[in-house]
Design a protein around this motif. Sequence first.
Motif, PDB file in Angstrom:
ATOM      1  N   SER A   2       0.835  -1.191   0.000  1.00 44.96           N
ATOM      2  CA  SER A   2       0.000   0.000   0.000  1.00 44.96           C
ATOM      3  C   SER A   2       0.876   1.249   0.000  1.00 44.96           C
ATOM      4  O   SER A   2       2.013   1.240   0.460  1.00 44.96           O
ATOM      5  CB  SER A   2      -0.932  -0.003   1.202  1.00 44.96           C
ATOM      6  OG  SER A   2      -0.197  -0.192   2.385  1.00 44.96           O
ATOM      7  N   ASP A   3       0.321   2.307  -0.521  1.00 41.95           N
ATOM      8  CA  ASP A   3       1.041   3.562  -0.656  1.00 41.95           C
ATOM      9  C   ASP A   3       0.843   4.399   0.610  1.00 41.95           C
ATOM     10  O   ASP A   3      -0.253   4.867   0.896  1.00 41.95           O
ATOM     11  CB  ASP A   3       0.530   4.317  -1.882  1.00 41.95           C
ATOM     12  CG  ASP A   3       1.302   5.579  -2.167  1.00 41.95           C
ATOM     13  OD1 ASP A   3       2.365   5.778  -1.561  1.00 41.95           O
ATOM     14  OD2 ASP A   3       0.834   6.363  -3.000  1.00 41.95           O
ATOM     15  N   TRP A   4       1.913   4.580   1.383  1.00 41.11           N
ATOM     16  CA  TRP A   4       1.863   5.349   2.618  1.00 41.11           C
ATOM     17  C   TRP A   4       2.321   6.788   2.421  1.00 41.11           C
ATOM     18  O   TRP A   4       2.401   7.551   3.377  1.00 41.11           O
ATOM     19  CB  TRP A   4       2.720   4.681   3.680  1.00 41.11           C
ATOM     20  CG  TRP A   4       2.054   3.474   4.246  1.00 41.11           C
ATOM     21  CD1 TRP A   4       2.155   2.200   3.786  1.00 41.11           C
ATOM     22  CD2 TRP A   4       1.155   3.430   5.353  1.00 41.11           C
ATOM     23  NE1 TRP A   4       1.381   1.352   4.543  1.00 41.11           N
ATOM     24  CE2 TRP A   4       0.763   2.089   5.516  1.00 41.11           C
ATOM     25  CE3 TRP A   4       0.656   4.383   6.225  1.00 41.11           C
ATOM     26  CZ2 TRP A   4      -0.109   1.691   6.514  1.00 41.11           C
ATOM     27  CZ3 TRP A   4      -0.215   3.989   7.222  1.00 41.11           C
ATOM     28  CH2 TRP A   4      -0.591   2.658   7.352  1.00 41.11           C
ATOM     29  N   GLY A   5       2.607   7.200   1.207  1.00 33.48           N
ATOM     30  CA  GLY A   5       3.067   8.556   0.932  1.00 33.48           C
ATOM     31  C   GLY A   5       2.089   9.632   1.369  1.00 33.48           C
ATOM     32  O   GLY A   5       2.473  10.567   2.077  1.00 33.48           O
ATOM     33  N   PRO A   6       0.807   9.544   0.972  1.00 30.92           N
ATOM     34  CA  PRO A   6      -0.148  10.560   1.406  1.00 30.92           C
ATOM     35  C   PRO A   6      -0.320  10.641   2.922  1.00 30.92           C
ATOM     36  O   PRO A   6      -0.451  11.719   3.482  1.00 30.92           O
ATOM     37  CB  PRO A   6      -1.456  10.132   0.740  1.00 30.92           C
ATOM     38  CG  PRO A   6      -1.039   9.322  -0.429  1.00 30.92           C
ATOM     39  CD  PRO A   6       0.228   8.635  -0.018  1.00 30.92           C
ATOM     40  N   VAL A   7      -0.297   9.491   3.586  1.00 30.86           N
ATOM     41  CA  VAL A   7      -0.437   9.478   5.043  1.00 30.86           C
ATOM     42  C   VAL A   7       0.768  10.154   5.695  1.00 30.86           C
ATOM     43  O   VAL A   7       0.621  10.985   6.603  1.00 30.86           O
ATOM     44  CB  VAL A   7      -0.587   8.027   5.559  1.00 30.86           C
ATOM     45  CG1 VAL A   7      -0.607   7.988   7.069  1.00 30.86           C
ATOM     46  CG2 VAL A   7      -1.814   7.385   4.967  1.00 30.86           C
ATOM     47  N   PHE A   8       1.959   9.818   5.235  1.00 31.94           N
ATOM     48  CA  PHE A   8       3.178  10.385   5.795  1.00 31.94           C
ATOM     49  C   PHE A   8       3.248  11.893   5.557  1.00 31.94           C
ATOM     50  O   PHE A   8       3.545  12.657   6.474  1.00 31.94           O
ATOM     51  CB  PHE A   8       4.394   9.680   5.185  1.00 31.94           C
ATOM     52  CG  PHE A   8       5.700  10.181   5.705  1.00 31.94           C
ATOM     53  CD1 PHE A   8       6.103   9.883   6.993  1.00 31.94           C
ATOM     54  CD2 PHE A   8       6.518  10.953   4.911  1.00 31.94           C
ATOM     55  CE1 PHE A   8       7.302  10.354   7.483  1.00 31.94           C
ATOM     56  CE2 PHE A   8       7.719  11.424   5.383  1.00 31.94           C
ATOM     57  CZ  PHE A   8       8.113  11.125   6.676  1.00 31.94           C
ATOM     58  N   VAL A   9       2.966  12.331   4.338  1.00 24.27           N
ATOM     59  CA  VAL A   9       3.017  13.767   4.011  1.00 24.27           C
ATOM     60  C   VAL A   9       1.993  14.534   4.835  1.00 24.27           C
ATOM     61  O   VAL A   9       2.291  15.593   5.401  1.00 24.27           O
ATOM     62  CB  VAL A   9       2.793  13.981   2.500  1.00 24.27           C
ATOM     63  CG1 VAL A   9       2.536  15.438   2.183  1.00 24.27           C
ATOM     64  CG2 VAL A   9       3.984  13.478   1.717  1.00 24.27           C
ATOM     65  N   VAL A  62       4.272  16.704  -7.162  1.00 25.85           N
ATOM     66  CA  VAL A  62       5.522  15.954  -6.970  1.00 25.85           C
ATOM     67  C   VAL A  62       5.260  14.452  -7.013  1.00 25.85           C
ATOM     68  O   VAL A  62       6.061  13.696  -7.560  1.00 25.85           O
ATOM     69  CB  VAL A  62       6.193  16.365  -5.641  1.00 25.85           C
ATOM     70  CG1 VAL A  62       7.433  15.549  -5.376  1.00 25.85           C
ATOM     71  CG2 VAL A  62       6.515  17.854  -5.643  1.00 25.85           C
ATOM     72  N   GLY A  63       4.152  14.033  -6.439  1.00 25.11           N
ATOM     73  CA  GLY A  63       3.806  12.607  -6.445  1.00 25.11           C
ATOM     74  C   GLY A  63       4.635  11.791  -5.480  1.00 25.11           C
ATOM     75  O   GLY A  63       5.298  10.834  -5.864  1.00 25.11           O
ATOM     76  N   VAL A  64       4.580  12.146  -4.206  1.00 25.81           N
ATOM     77  CA  VAL A  64       5.325  11.419  -3.176  1.00 25.81           C
ATOM     78  C   VAL A  64       4.666  10.061  -2.951  1.00 25.81           C
ATOM     79  O   VAL A  64       3.464   9.975  -2.712  1.00 25.81           O
ATOM     80  CB  VAL A  64       5.352  12.229  -1.868  1.00 25.81           C
ATOM     81  CG1 VAL A  64       6.028  11.434  -0.751  1.00 25.81           C
ATOM     82  CG2 VAL A  64       6.064  13.554  -2.066  1.00 25.81           C
ATOM     83  N   HIS A  65       5.460   9.001  -3.054  1.00 28.26           N
ATOM     84  CA  HIS A  65       4.981   7.649  -2.824  1.00 28.26           C
ATOM     85  C   HIS A  65       5.937   6.937  -1.873  1.00 28.26           C
ATOM     86  O   HIS A  65       7.148   7.008  -2.049  1.00 28.26           O
ATOM     87  CB  HIS A  65       4.899   6.848  -4.126  1.00 28.26           C
ATOM     88  CG  HIS A  65       3.932   7.433  -5.105  1.00 28.26           C
ATOM     89  ND1 HIS A  65       2.577   7.295  -4.962  1.00 28.26           N
ATOM     90  CD2 HIS A  65       4.123   8.153  -6.223  1.00 28.26           C
ATOM     91  CE1 HIS A  65       1.974   7.910  -5.959  1.00 28.26           C
ATOM     92  NE2 HIS A  65       2.899   8.446  -6.746  1.00 28.26           N
ATOM     93  N   VAL A  66       5.389   6.254  -0.888  1.00 30.91           N
ATOM     94  CA  VAL A  66       6.174   5.456   0.058  1.00 30.91           C
ATOM     95  C   VAL A  66       5.507   4.092   0.119  1.00 30.91           C
ATOM     96  O   VAL A  66       4.360   3.977   0.570  1.00 30.91           O
ATOM     97  CB  VAL A  66       6.232   6.102   1.453  1.00 30.91           C
ATOM     98  CG1 VAL A  66       6.989   5.220   2.421  1.00 30.91           C
ATOM     99  CG2 VAL A  66       6.861   7.487   1.389  1.00 30.91           C
ATOM    100  N   TYR A  67       6.206   3.066  -0.327  1.00 29.87           N
ATOM    101  CA  TYR A  67       5.656   1.716  -0.311  1.00 29.87           C
ATOM    102  C   TYR A  67       6.359   0.911   0.764  1.00 29.87           C
ATOM    103  O   TYR A  67       7.588   0.834   0.814  1.00 29.87           O
ATOM    104  CB  TYR A  67       5.843   1.037  -1.668  1.00 29.87           C
ATOM    105  CG  TYR A  67       5.025   1.688  -2.747  1.00 29.87           C
ATOM    106  CD1 TYR A  67       3.648   1.508  -2.799  1.00 29.87           C
ATOM    107  CD2 TYR A  67       5.628   2.490  -3.716  1.00 29.87           C
ATOM    108  CE1 TYR A  67       2.893   2.088  -3.793  1.00 29.87           C
ATOM    109  CE2 TYR A  67       4.881   3.082  -4.700  1.00 29.87           C
ATOM    110  CZ  TYR A  67       3.512   2.886  -4.737  1.00 29.87           C
ATOM    111  OH  TYR A  67       2.766   3.482  -5.712  1.00 29.87           O
ATOM    112  N   ILE A  68       5.566   0.308   1.641  1.00 31.40           N
ATOM    113  CA  ILE A  68       6.105  -0.526   2.717  1.00 31.40           C
ATOM    114  C   ILE A  68       5.498  -1.918   2.531  1.00 31.40           C
ATOM    115  O   ILE A  68       4.282  -2.082   2.512  1.00 31.40           O
ATOM    116  CB  ILE A  68       5.743   0.026   4.096  1.00 31.40           C
ATOM    117  CG1 ILE A  68       6.351   1.427   4.256  1.00 31.40           C
ATOM    118  CG2 ILE A  68       6.240  -0.902   5.196  1.00 31.40           C
ATOM    119  CD1 ILE A  68       5.942   2.119   5.534  1.00 31.40           C
ATOM    120  N   GLY A  69       6.333  -2.874   2.382  1.00 33.79           N
ATOM    121  CA  GLY A  69       5.837  -4.232   2.198  1.00 33.79           C
ATOM    122  C   GLY A  69       6.898  -5.236   2.566  1.00 33.79           C
ATOM    123  O   GLY A  69       8.075  -4.935   2.679  1.00 33.79           O
ATOM    124  N   SER A  70       6.477  -6.449   2.763  1.00 33.93           N
ATOM    125  CA  SER A  70       7.436  -7.484   3.142  1.00 33.93           C
ATOM    126  C   SER A  70       7.747  -8.391   1.991  1.00 33.93           C
ATOM    127  O   SER A  70       7.149  -8.460   0.986  1.00 33.93           O
ATOM    128  CB  SER A  70       6.903  -8.301   4.312  1.00 33.93           C
ATOM    129  OG  SER A  70       5.598  -8.749   4.044  1.00 33.93           O
TER     130      SER A  70
END
Length: 70
Positions: A2-9, A62-70
């Motif tokens: 899942s994309d955590w970029g919006p949550v983090f920003v 800018v389109g900030v994306h942070v993906y966290i996965g295992s």
Amino acid sequence: MSDWGPVFVAMVLFVLLTPGLLIQIPGKHRFIEFGNFQTSGASVLVHSILYFALVCIFLLAVGVHVYIGS
């Protein structure tokens, strides 16, 4: 994944732009006051507009994306 970029920003900007925590625009005595832990209706409005503008810039332009996965 899942994309955590919006949550983090959104979380970082919310903490940084809380009126009176780091800065207050406009301040009670000066235009910009630092760390006074006070707020007013005008400063809430200004900080809300800044928050919205910066969230739009970081997420749409800018389109900030942070993906966290295992």
